[in-house]
Design a protein around this motif. Sequence first.
Motif, PDB file in Angstrom:
ATOM      1  N   LEU A 169       0.855  -1.195   0.000  1.00 29.92           N
ATOM      2  CA  LEU A 169       0.000   0.000   0.000  1.00 29.92           C
ATOM      3  C   LEU A 169       0.888   1.242   0.000  1.00 29.92           C
ATOM      4  CD1 LEU A 169      -2.762  -1.030   2.603  1.00 29.92           C
ATOM      5  CD2 LEU A 169      -2.960  -0.940   0.118  1.00 29.92           C
ATOM      6  N   LYS A 170       1.439   1.548  -1.143  1.00 30.19           N
ATOM      7  CA  LYS A 170       2.333   2.701  -1.262  1.00 30.19           C
ATOM      8  C   LYS A 170       1.525   3.954  -1.549  1.00 30.19           C
ATOM      9  CE  LYS A 170       6.003  -0.265  -3.055  1.00 30.19           C
ATOM     10  NZ  LYS A 170       6.700  -0.319  -1.765  1.00 30.19           N
ATOM     11  N   PRO A 171       1.920   5.083  -0.975  1.00 33.65           N
ATOM     12  CA  PRO A 171       1.175   6.328  -1.208  1.00 33.65           C
ATOM     13  C   PRO A 171       1.197   6.722  -2.683  1.00 33.65           C
ATOM     14  CG  PRO A 171       3.268   6.769  -0.094  1.00 33.65           C
ATOM     15  CD  PRO A 171       3.082   5.294  -0.097  1.00 33.65           C
ATOM     16  N   GLY A 172       0.047   7.091  -3.205  1.00 34.80           N
ATOM     17  CA  GLY A 172      -0.077   7.507  -4.591  1.00 34.80           C
ATOM     18  C   GLY A 172      -0.306   6.383  -5.572  1.00 34.80           C
ATOM     19  N   SER A 173      -0.137   5.120  -5.124  1.00 32.65           N
ATOM     20  CA  SER A 173      -0.340   3.994  -6.042  1.00 32.65           C
ATOM     21  C   SER A 173      -1.801   3.554  -6.079  1.00 32.65           C
ATOM     22  CB  SER A 173       0.541   2.810  -5.623  1.00 32.65           C
ATOM     23  OG  SER A 173       0.158   2.329  -4.347  1.00 32.65           O
ATOM     24  N   PHE A 174      -2.588   4.011  -5.098  1.00 31.03           N
ATOM     25  CA  PHE A 174      -4.005   3.686  -4.997  1.00 31.03           C
ATOM     26  C   PHE A 174      -4.228   2.172  -5.045  1.00 31.03           C
ATOM     27  CE2 PHE A 174      -3.989   8.075  -6.457  1.00 31.03           C
ATOM     28  CZ  PHE A 174      -4.896   8.658  -5.579  1.00 31.03           C
ATOM     29  N   GLY A 175      -3.512   1.505  -4.152  1.00 36.78           N
ATOM     30  CA  GLY A 175      -3.728   0.078  -3.945  1.00 36.78           C
ATOM     31  C   GLY A 175      -4.735  -0.129  -2.817  1.00 36.78           C
ATOM     32  N   ILE A 176      -5.345  -1.309  -2.803  1.00 33.74           N
ATOM     33  CA  ILE A 176      -6.371  -1.604  -1.805  1.00 33.74           C
ATOM     34  C   ILE A 176      -6.237  -3.058  -1.359  1.00 33.74           C
ATOM     35  CG2 ILE A 176      -8.118  -2.263  -3.518  1.00 33.74           C
ATOM     36  CD1 ILE A 176     -10.225  -0.944  -1.697  1.00 33.74           C
ATOM     37  N   VAL A 177      -6.461  -3.283  -0.067  1.00 33.17           N
ATOM     38  CA  VAL A 177      -6.452  -4.621   0.526  1.00 33.17           C
ATOM     39  C   VAL A 177      -7.872  -4.928   0.983  1.00 33.17           C
ATOM     40  CG1 VAL A 177      -5.617  -6.049   2.429  1.00 33.17           C
ATOM     41  CG2 VAL A 177      -4.038  -4.521   1.236  1.00 33.17           C
ATOM     42  N   LEU A 178      -8.392  -6.082   0.591  1.00 36.41           N
ATOM     43  CA  LEU A 178      -9.776  -6.455   0.892  1.00 36.41           C
ATOM     44  C   LEU A 178      -9.822  -7.665   1.809  1.00 36.41           C
ATOM     45  CD1 LEU A 178     -11.320  -6.216  -2.704  1.00 36.41           C
ATOM     46  CD2 LEU A 178     -11.222  -4.418  -0.952  1.00 36.41           C
ATOM     47  N   GLY A 179     -10.915  -7.742   2.582  1.00 36.31           N
ATOM     48  CA  GLY A 179     -11.183  -8.946   3.350  1.00 36.31           C
ATOM     49  C   GLY A 179     -11.475 -10.109   2.424  1.00 36.31           C
ATOM     50  N   ALA A 180     -11.189 -11.332   2.879  1.00 37.23           N
ATOM     51  CA  ALA A 180     -11.321 -12.507   2.014  1.00 37.23           C
ATOM     52  C   ALA A 180     -12.756 -12.701   1.545  1.00 37.23           C
ATOM     53  CB  ALA A 180     -10.827 -13.745   2.761  1.00 37.23           C
ATOM     54  N   ALA A 181     -13.725 -12.560   2.458  1.00 36.31           N
ATOM     55  CA  ALA A 181     -15.126 -12.746   2.083  1.00 36.31           C
ATOM     56  C   ALA A 181     -15.593 -11.649   1.133  1.00 36.31           C
ATOM     57  CB  ALA A 181     -16.010 -12.772   3.325  1.00 36.31           C
ATOM     58  N   LEU A 182     -15.112 -10.424   1.335  1.00 35.93           N
ATOM     59  CA  LEU A 182     -15.472  -9.318   0.445  1.00 35.93           C
ATOM     60  C   LEU A 182     -14.892  -9.540  -0.944  1.00 35.93           C
ATOM     61  CD1 LEU A 182     -16.677  -6.501  -0.055  1.00 35.93           C
ATOM     62  CD2 LEU A 182     -14.557  -5.531   0.882  1.00 35.93           C
ATOM     63  N   ALA A 183     -13.628  -9.933  -1.025  1.00 34.63           N
ATOM     64  CA  ALA A 183     -13.013 -10.192  -2.327  1.00 34.63           C
ATOM     65  C   ALA A 183     -13.721 -11.322  -3.058  1.00 34.63           C
ATOM     66  CB  ALA A 183     -11.530 -10.529  -2.129  1.00 34.63           C
ATOM     67  N   SER A 184     -14.146 -12.351  -2.309  1.00 30.91           N
ATOM     68  CA  SER A 184     -14.867 -13.454  -2.934  1.00 30.91           C
ATOM     69  C   SER A 184     -16.237 -13.018  -3.426  1.00 30.91           C
ATOM     70  CB  SER A 184     -15.012 -14.606  -1.932  1.00 30.91           C
ATOM     71  OG  SER A 184     -15.765 -15.661  -2.477  1.00 30.91           O
ATOM     72  N   ALA A 185     -16.914 -12.156  -2.646  1.00 31.06           N
ATOM     73  CA  ALA A 185     -18.251 -11.694  -3.046  1.00 31.06           C
ATOM     74  C   ALA A 185     -18.194 -10.824  -4.288  1.00 31.06           C
ATOM     75  CB  ALA A 185     -18.901 -10.935  -1.892  1.00 31.06           C
ATOM     76  N   VAL A 186     -17.161 -10.002  -4.365  1.00 31.46           N
ATOM     77  CA  VAL A 186     -17.020  -9.108  -5.525  1.00 31.46           C
ATOM     78  C   VAL A 186     -16.409  -9.858  -6.704  1.00 31.46           C
ATOM     79  CG1 VAL A 186     -16.001  -6.944  -6.328  1.00 31.46           C
ATOM     80  CG2 VAL A 186     -16.844  -7.114  -3.993  1.00 31.46           C
TER      81      VAL A 186
END
Length: 442
Positions: A169-186
């Motif tokens: 999660l580097k500043p300006g790279s606009f990366g995102i970390v998701l919960g496992a259940a959320l990533a699976s749902a999406v």
Amino acid sequence: MRMRAGWRERQLDGPTSGRNAGTSRLKLPYEWQIGWRYTRAGKRTSGNGFISFIAMVSMAGIALGVAALIVVLSVMNGFQKEVRDRMLSVLAHVEVFSPSGSMPDWHLTAQEARRNPEVRGVAPYVDAQALLNRGTTMSGVMLRGVDPTLEPQVSDIGKEMRVGNMSDLKPGSFGIVLGAALASAVGVTAGDTVMLLVPQGRMTPAGMLPRQKRFTVVGVFESGHFEYDSALAVINIQDAQTLLSLEAPSGIRIRLADMQRAPQVAYALSRSLSGDLYIRDWTKQNRNWFSAVQIEKRMMFIILTLIIAVAAFNLVSSLVMTVTDKQADIAILRTLGAQPRSIMKIFFVQGVTVGFIGTSLGVILGSVIALNIPVVVPMIERLFQVQFLPPSIYFISELPSDLEVADVTRIGLIAFGLSALATLYPSWRAARVKPAEALRYE
């Protein structure tokens, strides 16, 4: 009649006369000696084995009730501890934030918080509600902006990463970390892109439009707590400030040496930190859940205590039958000068002894089972080919157990108290036996 009475008199006097081996018993009151003799007596002296059988059933009932209550409360404590630990791997123990939504002087506040000896870590954060969009799928998320270098001081998300790393999660790279259940749902994984929409909008000729920004999924974490695994999204704190048009973090998150002291530490910080700040600890953030767990535990305690009460009051029937069987003995003691109070003590000692033995056996049995739940439950599952906790449903595969000394002590005292209470009526009835009527047909 005279021979029968003389035999009973010699039987009652036997333990305190004759041999030197019995001289040590002289130190104890005769009520205790007779009460213990009645407790040990079976068909040999009582003449009625059914009375002894009822006493043994009462003792076994008390033991099983105590053991069941200890095991159930230990499992409930284990579940509570397991869920709490998984919850606090994502949450901070204490949060300090500004009512304005921005804390420009968070460095000063963090420095003041670290002066408290209970504080072990401090990190800034940004909190917001957002919508996560991927194709035709949209999901509401709790958006959290963090500093990847300081976040390990206040949470364990970095240790729970299934894919990627918090340092991505580097500043300006606009990366995102998701919960496992959320990533699976999406339906995304590391390397995919998602659209993030926040309610803080901007005015356009077409009206107010929400802010939106495309983010790249750089990691997936799994804490084991479904509420956060299915709704939490983490981004860099600078990207969060840019997205939400904030000049500074919302506040700071604090981890303590002892999370159980969070309410006391939060109160101490409210008196030591400068500025107009709001402070909340983890018990307030999840008050409804913890209240529900405490109510459930309290109700389970009451229900299982009734089982102990039923077993304890079985002593009433066994002692009443014992009193009926021993009326001639009671009459002889009364004619020898025993007071009604002494007769009460005899049967009180007998009932309390049964209750004490049953309670002790229950405490030992329940404690052994509770301490060996990780061994006992898998053995039962293999024996009956069942699975009590499918990981796909409960997110844990083992039945947790946490034996607390306070619970064991409280259960033991209640069981013993109920047993003692159950002996009062039979003892009182024994004291009211009239010698002349008892010996009329002897």
